[in-house]
Design an enzyme around this catalytic site. Structure first.
Site, short mmCIF file in Angstrom:
data_model
loop_
_atom_site.label_atom_id
_atom_site.label_comp_id
_atom_site.label_asym_id
_atom_site.label_seq_id
_atom_site.Cartn_x
_atom_site.Cartn_y
_atom_site.Cartn_z
N ALA A 151 4.81 59.27 30.12
CA ALA A 151 3.37 59.13 29.96
C ALA A 151 3.09 58.54 28.58
O ALA A 151 3.98 58.47 27.73
CB ALA A 151 2.67 60.49 30.11
N LYS A 152 1.88 58.12 28.36
CA LYS A 152 1.46 57.66 27.03
C LYS A 152 -0.06 57.72 26.97
O LYS A 152 -0.74 57.58 28.00
CB LYS A 152 1.93 56.22 26.77
CG LYS A 152 2.12 55.91 25.29
CD LYS A 152 3.37 56.56 24.75
CE LYS A 152 3.69 56.09 23.34
NZ LYS A 152 5.01 56.59 22.91
#
Length: 412
Positions: A101-102
């Site tokens: 994720a980011k």
């Protein structure tokens, strides 16, 4: 080629080498969830300011999604998407039980007061708290954020879900952060460098290093390389670039940076053009700043390093990658070389869940074990698929995620 296009290109090349079918390939490429939120806060002067925040949750086949939150004016959906995808492959290469994720907020932290940053962080957390969690998505610091940012997220999240120290990593040690986390990405880059040089019959001692970026990652890498007998001949940061052919005294430079907040003006080195830092004569080049800095224009300027250790995310453009590989430059890719940070974040998460803290020696010893094993795994994939280190790392990561996806019955 922007970061998303380059990441997609590398994924598709790896998928082709692995012989993945088109349905599985598509399911691995498309993010699990993309979040966009508006965050309005009162500023210290009483006016209102509005910011846009993003969180891309790419894949969770191997475990909770994991990735940093960055505060930067140029944060955009494509960049966040690319970095989320890279985290999926990076955690798989490291063989830790996470997906990718980011996140980020389009803002300039230097233009905001501490209280404004706190309000912005808390509002962002309020908007996404139901979509993150200990076993769902675990954020961490990134560009423009730090342990204090994570402390605010932890506190705001805990108002809704009860005290949950494992919901973020990279926290202050007093709130359950891990010893050794601040140095982890730089230390991991050192272990990666040692593994590569050992493969070529060399050691860190006596090698000449150039490091672009003297923030958390670059400064720790420089310090640890210096302690191992490596000669750091040039470094740069946002204030400028400096060089000393005999080797920079890193301890003195640390003191200078602490006093002046930059490498510019350091007495024991002479200034050089920051744009030329990548083409300075050296054995090992470590880009530890922004992405896309090594491109075909650098090639025209003739990069002289024999080895490039990608401590930054996506520092090398695919065109430059191809040109440099043909020249015989060995590039250790980001999804392996800078995985020390997320690996120690995993250790922090484990410690929080167990309620049992490790000493720093155990953290560093475990990190070395993971980085050494990771290099061997990448090399094995290189032999299997007759490819370079970047494709070895990508095929390793993509294959592990693909196998988990199939085993869970998600490929249809």
């Amino acid at each position: 080629m922007n970061a998303l296009a380059a990441t997609n290109r590398n994924f598709k090349l790896a998928a082709r080498l692995l012989g993945l079918d088109s349905k599985l390939e598509l399911s691995l490429l498309i993010p699990f969830r993309e979040i966009k939120v508006e965050c309005t806060i009162p500023k210290d002067d009483g006016t209102l300011a509005s910011f846009v925040g993003f969180r891309v949750q790419h894949d969770n086949a191997r475990g909770p999604m994991k990735g940093g939150i960055r505060y930067h004016p140029e944060v955009d959906p494509d960049e966040v998407n690319a970095l989320a995808q890279l985290m999926t492959w990076k955690t798989a290469v490291a063989n830790i039980p996470y997906g990718g994720a980011k996140g980020g907020i389009g803002c300039s932290p230097s233009d905001l007061s501490i209280s404004e940053l706190e309000r912005l962080t808390r509002v962002f957390t309020q908007k996404i708290h139901d979509l993150i969690g200990i076993h769902t998505d675990v954020p961490a610091p990134d560009m423009g954020t730090n342990p204090q940012t994570m402390a605010w997220i932890l506190d705001e999240y805990s108002k809704f879900h009860g005290y949950s120290p494992a919901v973020v990593t990279g926290k202050p040690v007093d709130l359950g952060g891990s010893l050794g986390r601040d140095a982890a990405t730089g230390r991991g880059a050192l272990f990666a460098t040692e593994a590569l040089l050992n493969e070529h019959g060399k050691s860190v001692a006596g090698q000449r290093f150039v490091i672009q970026g003297f923030g958390n990652v670059g400064s720790w890498a420089a310090k640890l390389i210096h302690e191992q007998g490596g000669k750091v001949v040039a470094v740069s940061d946002i204030t400028g670039a400096i060089k000393n052919e005999k080797g920079i005294d890193i301890e003195s430079l640390f003191k200078h940076v602490k006093e002046t907040r930059g490498v510019k003006g350091f007495h024991d080195a002479h200034p050089i053009d920051a744009n030329s830092i990548l083409v300075e004569d050296c054995d090992v080049l470590i880009p530890a700043a922004l992405g896309g800095v090594i491109n075909k224009d650098n090639h025209k300027l003739k990069i002289k390093a024999k080895y490039i250790i990608e401590a930054a995310n996506h520092p090398t453009d695919p065109e430059a990658d191809e040109i440099l590989s043909k020249k015989g430059v060995t590039i250790l890719p980001d999804i392996y070389a800078n995985s020390g940070g997320v690996t120690v974040s995993y250790f922090e998460w484990v410690q929080n869940i167990q309620g049992f803290m490790w000493d720093e020696k155990k953290v560093n010893d475990e990190l070395k074990t993971y980085m050494t094993r990771g290099f061997k795994d990448v090399k094995d994939m290189c032999k299997t698929h007759n490819c370079d280190l970047r494709m070895g790392a990508f095929t390793l990561g993509v294959n592990r995620v693909a196998r988990a996806t199939v085993l869970r019955g998600w490929e249809a």
